[in-house]
Design a protein around this motif. Structure first.
Motif, PDB file in Angstrom:
ATOM      1  N   THR A  31       0.863  -1.189   0.000  1.00  0.00           N
ATOM      2  CA  THR A  31       0.000   0.000   0.000  1.00  0.00           C
ATOM      3  C   THR A  31       0.889   1.226   0.000  1.00  0.00           C
ATOM      4  N   GLN A  32       0.790   2.020  -1.065  1.00  0.00           N
ATOM      5  CA  GLN A  32       1.588   3.247  -1.187  1.00  0.00           C
ATOM      6  C   GLN A  32       0.655   4.312  -1.726  1.00  0.00           C
ATOM      7  N   ARG A  33       0.483   5.397  -0.986  1.00  0.00           N
ATOM      8  CA  ARG A  33      -0.510   6.408  -1.376  1.00  0.00           C
ATOM      9  C   ARG A  33       0.080   7.389  -2.395  1.00  0.00           C
ATOM     10  N   LEU A  34       0.635   6.856  -3.479  1.00  0.00           N
ATOM     11  CA  LEU A  34       1.289   7.718  -4.474  1.00  0.00           C
ATOM     12  C   LEU A  34       0.277   8.502  -5.307  1.00  0.00           C
ATOM     13  N   LEU A  35      -0.954   7.963  -5.435  1.00  0.00           N
ATOM     14  CA  LEU A  35      -1.913   8.527  -6.391  1.00  0.00           C
ATOM     15  C   LEU A  35      -3.138   9.138  -5.717  1.00  0.00           C
ATOM     16  N   GLU A  36      -2.933   9.632  -4.503  1.00  0.00           N
ATOM     17  CA  GLU A  36      -4.017  10.317  -3.795  1.00  0.00           C
ATOM     18  C   GLU A  36      -4.569  11.432  -4.686  1.00  0.00           C
ATOM     19  N   GLY A  37      -5.890  11.496  -4.857  1.00  0.00           N
ATOM     20  CA  GLY A  37      -6.491  12.555  -5.688  1.00  0.00           C
ATOM     21  C   GLY A  37      -6.628  12.189  -7.158  1.00  0.00           C
ATOM     22  N   LEU A  62      -2.849   2.249  -4.389  1.00  0.00           N
ATOM     23  CA  LEU A  62      -2.005   3.428  -4.627  1.00  0.00           C
ATOM     24  C   LEU A  62      -2.708   4.722  -4.191  1.00  0.00           C
ATOM     25  N   GLY A  63      -3.910   4.588  -3.641  1.00  0.00           N
ATOM     26  CA  GLY A  63      -4.615   5.767  -3.116  1.00  0.00           C
ATOM     27  C   GLY A  63      -5.528   6.438  -4.117  1.00  0.00           C
ATOM     28  N   ALA A  64      -5.676   5.875  -5.345  1.00  0.00           N
ATOM     29  CA  ALA A  64      -6.538   6.490  -6.364  1.00  0.00           C
ATOM     30  C   ALA A  64      -7.983   6.029  -6.181  1.00  0.00           C
ATOM     31  N   LYS A  65      -8.897   6.773  -6.798  1.00  0.00           N
ATOM     32  CA  LYS A  65     -10.302   6.360  -6.876  1.00  0.00           C
ATOM     33  C   LYS A  65     -10.498   5.653  -8.223  1.00  0.00           C
ATOM     34  N   VAL A  66     -11.539   4.818  -8.302  1.00  0.00           N
ATOM     35  CA  VAL A  66     -11.797   4.047  -9.534  1.00  0.00           C
ATOM     36  C   VAL A  66     -13.232   4.288  -9.986  1.00  0.00           C
ATOM     37  N   LYS A 281      -0.393 -17.823  -7.631  1.00  0.00           N
ATOM     38  CA  LYS A 281       0.580 -16.785  -7.258  1.00  0.00           C
ATOM     39  C   LYS A 281       0.819 -15.843  -8.446  1.00  0.00           C
ATOM     40  N   GLN A 282       0.820 -16.406  -9.650  1.00  0.00           N
ATOM     41  CA  GLN A 282       0.951 -15.595 -10.881  1.00  0.00           C
ATOM     42  C   GLN A 282      -0.173 -14.538 -10.930  1.00  0.00           C
ATOM     43  N   ALA A 283      -1.396 -14.972 -10.619  1.00  0.00           N
ATOM     44  CA  ALA A 283      -2.531 -14.030 -10.641  1.00  0.00           C
ATOM     45  C   ALA A 283      -2.362 -12.961  -9.549  1.00  0.00           C
ATOM     46  N   GLU A 284      -1.844 -13.366  -8.382  1.00  0.00           N
ATOM     47  CA  GLU A 284      -1.578 -12.365  -7.325  1.00  0.00           C
ATOM     48  C   GLU A 284      -0.539 -11.349  -7.819  1.00  0.00           C
ATOM     49  N   ASN A 285       0.483 -11.843  -8.500  1.00  0.00           N
ATOM     50  CA  ASN A 285       1.525 -10.949  -9.014  1.00  0.00           C
ATOM     51  C   ASN A 285       0.942  -9.872  -9.926  1.00  0.00           C
ATOM     52  N   GLY A 286      -0.190 -10.196 -10.557  1.00  0.00           N
ATOM     53  CA  GLY A 286      -0.835  -9.227 -11.437  1.00  0.00           C
ATOM     54  C   GLY A 286      -1.125  -7.911 -10.726  1.00  0.00           C
ATOM     55  N   MET A 287      -1.466  -8.010  -9.458  1.00  0.00           N
ATOM     56  CA  MET A 287      -1.795  -6.796  -8.706  1.00  0.00           C
ATOM     57  C   MET A 287      -0.548  -5.903  -8.548  1.00  0.00           C
ATOM     58  N   TYR A 288       0.603  -6.494  -8.220  1.00  0.00           N
ATOM     59  CA  TYR A 288       1.820  -5.700  -8.020  1.00  0.00           C
ATOM     60  C   TYR A 288       2.287  -5.097  -9.342  1.00  0.00           C
TER      61      TYR A 288
END
Ligand code: CP
Length: 301
Positions: A31-37, A62-66, A281-288
């Protein structure tokens, strides 16, 4: 780095390695809030589970809205609005667009009609570049290297966009390929020509057992029902291969089984608990990897 991720061929080896390196940072710090706003649009004109949900989760981590849709029947596209108008409208609301569309070239077109970064989350049988990046990440994670890996691609090599993108991306890393497919679903000639021009070796077979013990990565794929114009043709091939635990005797110790998923019978459930199964695990890697793609395209890494 290009503005958009449309085809893996638009990205240099250095671009690819940068995205993989940022993905490793994302996996270490989820969790990294790089994209707040910031706001990310996920426009899915075709069904998806992993790609859509992992892009949405990546944006949120990343802190973004979707915003977005996963069913066009609830949008004005069902009233006849064009892709161009839809993209131009959405581009006024968000900072980056992720889209999946059944037509080859749709994502490229979208990137040409708006100024925002566009991520191709799959366009017909053409490309699925974020899948390719997560496949590369997973190969690197399991083999400790990308260079000189032998990949056995199995199943629907004609319509499977993931194998087409992966083949092209791996061409940077001196691979050897085995193509396992029935005659009617063989790797298309254009991709074999691509390999021949680069001096990359490949072997073709229609036997699943023939090369199981000769590869580092066994890349299983589903027969792509949605790409067949003739349902009888699909019926003929849908069960052509089924990998079972008993078939894995003698495989390389480092061999890992990957699959973009969903699977529909080509990997038996008894394979899941073997040390070779790596597809979840491959599918989990998709998130990163998708956290990395969004952050890199928005210039935050
Ligand atoms: N691998 C993949 O693209 O899965 P989904 O169709 O569920 O997104």
């Amino acid at each position: 780095m290009p503005k958009s991720l449309i085809s893996i061929n638009d990205f240099s080896k250095e671009d690819i390695l940068h995205i993989l390196s940022v993905a490793r940072e994302m996996e270490a710090n989820k969790t990294q809030r790089l994209l707040e706003g910031k706001v990310v649009a996920c426009l899915f004109f075709e069904p998806s589970t992993r790609t859509r949900l992992s892009f949405e989760t990546a944006a949120k981590r990343l802190g973004a809205k979707v915003i977005g849709f996963s069913d066009v029947t609830n949008t004005s596209i069902s009233k006849g609005e064009t892709l161009k108008d839809t993209i131009k409208m959405v581009s006024n609301y968000v900072d980056i667009i992720v889209m999946r569309h059944p037509l080859e070239g749709a994502a490229r077109y979208a990137s040409e009609v708006c100024d925002l970064p566009v991520v191709n989350a799959g366009d017909g049988a053409n490309q699925h570049p974020s899948q390719t990046l997560l496949d590369l990440y997973t190969i690197l994670q399991t083999q400790g290297r990308l260079d000189k890996v032998t990949i056995n691609m199995v199943g629907d090599l004609k319509y499977g966009r993931t194998v087409h993108s992966l083949l092209q991306a791996m061409s940077h890393f001196d691979p050897t390929f085995i193509f396992t497919a029935p005659d009617a679903l063989r790797m298309p000639a254009e991709y074999k020509t691509f390999l021949q021009k680069r001096g990359i070796p490949y072997t073709e077979t229609d036997s699943l057992s023939e090369h199981l013990c000769d590869c580092d990565i066994l890349y299983m794929t589903r027969v792509q029902q949605e790409r067949f114009s003739d349902p009888m043709e699909y019926e003929r091939f849908k069960d052509v291969y089924r990998l079972e635990k008993s078939m894995l005797t003698g495989v390389r110790e480092n061999m890992k089984i990957l699959h973009p998923l969903p699977r529909v019978g080509e990997i038996a459930e008894d394979v899941d608990n073997t040390p070779y199964a790596y597809y979840f695990k491959q599918a989990e890697n998709g998130m990163y990897v998708r956290m990395s793609i969004i952050a890199c395209l928005l210039g935050y890494k």
